[in-house]
Design an enzyme around this catalytic site. Structure first.
Site, PDB file in Angstrom:
ATOM      1  CG  ASP A  71      -0.255  -0.426   2.507  1.00 45.77           C
ATOM      2  OD1 ASP A  71       0.987  -0.339   2.574  1.00 45.77           O
ATOM      3  OD2 ASP A  71      -0.954  -0.836   3.453  1.00 45.77           O
ATOM      4  CG  ASN A 140      -8.029  -1.861  12.652  1.00 45.50           C
ATOM      5  OD1 ASN A 140      -7.093  -2.491  12.157  1.00 45.50           O
ATOM      6  ND2 ASN A 140      -8.557  -0.800  12.071  1.00 45.50           N
ATOM      7  CG  HIS A 142      -5.255  -2.535   9.299  1.00 43.70           C
ATOM      8  ND1 HIS A 142      -5.275  -1.164   9.503  1.00 43.70           N
ATOM      9  CD2 HIS A 142      -3.957  -2.881   9.467  1.00 43.70           C
ATOM     10  CE1 HIS A 142      -4.068  -0.736   9.764  1.00 43.70           C
ATOM     11  NE2 HIS A 142      -3.242  -1.757   9.753  1.00 43.70           N
ATOM     12  CD  GLU A 147      -8.155   0.676   8.409  1.00 42.21           C
ATOM     13  OE1 GLU A 147      -8.028  -0.285   9.179  1.00 42.21           O
ATOM     14  OE2 GLU A 147      -7.497   1.736   8.531  1.00 42.21           O
TER      15      GLU A 147
HETATM   16  P1  PGA Z   1       3.031  -1.891  12.574  1.00 44.40           P
HETATM   17  O1  PGA Z   1       1.820  -1.816  11.561  1.00 44.40           O
HETATM   18  O2  PGA Z   1       3.967  -2.939  12.075  1.00 44.40           O
HETATM   19  O3  PGA Z   1       3.638  -0.542  12.538  1.00 44.40           O
HETATM   20  O4  PGA Z   1       2.464  -2.257  13.917  1.00 44.40           O
HETATM   21  C1  PGA Z   1       1.247  -2.971  11.080  1.00 44.40           C
HETATM   22  C2  PGA Z   1       0.024  -2.672  10.261  1.00 44.40           C
HETATM   23  O5  PGA Z   1      -0.675  -1.678  10.529  1.00 44.40           O
HETATM   24  O6  PGA Z   1      -0.250  -3.435   9.325  1.00 44.40           O
END
Ligand code: PGA
Length: 249
Positions: A71, A140, A142, A147
């Site tokens: 992304d 959450n 995702h 999301e």
């Molecule tokens: P993070 O993010 O590795 O910074 O915890 C993971 C994500 O949001 O997919």
């Protein structure tokens, strides 16, 4: 366990990185023309450092590999220091011999997002699909910027970020202020991710424990996007003990 997800629990985040990096090195050693999938965020940083180290030490070249990232923030240029293109160049691409033109990241400044997203899907298809894709997971649940509520067959598209993601990405690690976080992103879809032949999801720390437990042991539901990996034929979660702490024994 609700599905096929294989779970590997490690003693530390260093061990998570070593195991994940080992999978990438093996993949490229066995198939130098591999198509790889990468992720951004704090979690894979150590894995990328380890891949760079092992690639040099074991003389495994990435020169024939092709990569796709999950992304990119909508509206950020690739040289913005919070863009995912910048992150990947800094954390991995500059330290391995992947050819810059083979390392694909969605263009957050594309004039026509639908065209950019369609072209990205076409590029993945035209090289035969992704062999191994590394993922993180949001608090959450995702994956990429899919999301909660994202459909299982979603493809690359322009999406809105939830407040929980905006807060998580402005907690001092990345953006300093929630107001600076872009509200939208270009993200590969759950369907795009599920098409990869092999998936490895990394999670470390207690903040991820609820999302991991729901993804592995809970229902197969768009409410927890990572649970939509449960029926993938080859998906491994590599976790530290804290992230694994709420899994059913
Ligand atoms: P993070 O993010 O590795 O910074 O915890 C993971 C994500 O949001 O997919």
């Amino acid at each position: 366990m609700a599905g096929n997800i294989k779970v590997v629990v490690c003693k530390s985040s260093d061990e998570v990185a070593q195991k994940a990096a080992g999978m990438f090195i093996e993949q490229v050693r066995n198939k130098p023309t591999s198509v790889l999938g990468f992720a951004t965020g704090s979690t894979p940083e150590k894995t990328y450092a380890e891949i760079a180290k092992l690639s040099k030490a074991e003389k495994v070249s990435f020169a024939k590999t092709i990569s796709f990232n999950l992304d990119e923030y909508w509206g950020l240029d690739g040289d913005h220091d919070q863009s995912y293109r910048f992150f990947m160049n800094d954390k991995l691409f500059k330290s391995i011999d992947i050819r810059p033109w083979n390392a694909h990241v969605l263009n957050g400044k594309a004039k026509f997002p639908e065209v950019e997203c369609r072209a990205y899907e076409d590029q993945i298809l035209s090289v035969g699909g992704v062999d191994l894709w590394v993922l993180g997971i949001g608090n959450n649940g995702h994956i990429a910027f899919n999301e909660p509520g994202s459909p299982v067959d979603s493809r690359t598209r322009l999406v809105s970020l939830t407040q929980s993601t905006i807060d998580a990405n402005s907690d001092g690690r990345f953006f300093k202020d929630p107001a600076e976080v872009p509200r939208c992103a270009l993200s590969t879809g759950i369907g795009t991710i599920r098409d990869a032949r092999r998936l490895v999801l990394l999670a470390t720390g207690a903040k991820k424990a609820d999302a991991i437990a729901k993804a592995v042991d809970g229902a197969f539901t768009p409410d927890v996007p990572a649970s939509l990996l449960q029926d993938h034929p080859d998906c491994t979660f590599i976790l530290d003990a804290d992230a694994a702490s709420k899994l059913k024994k």
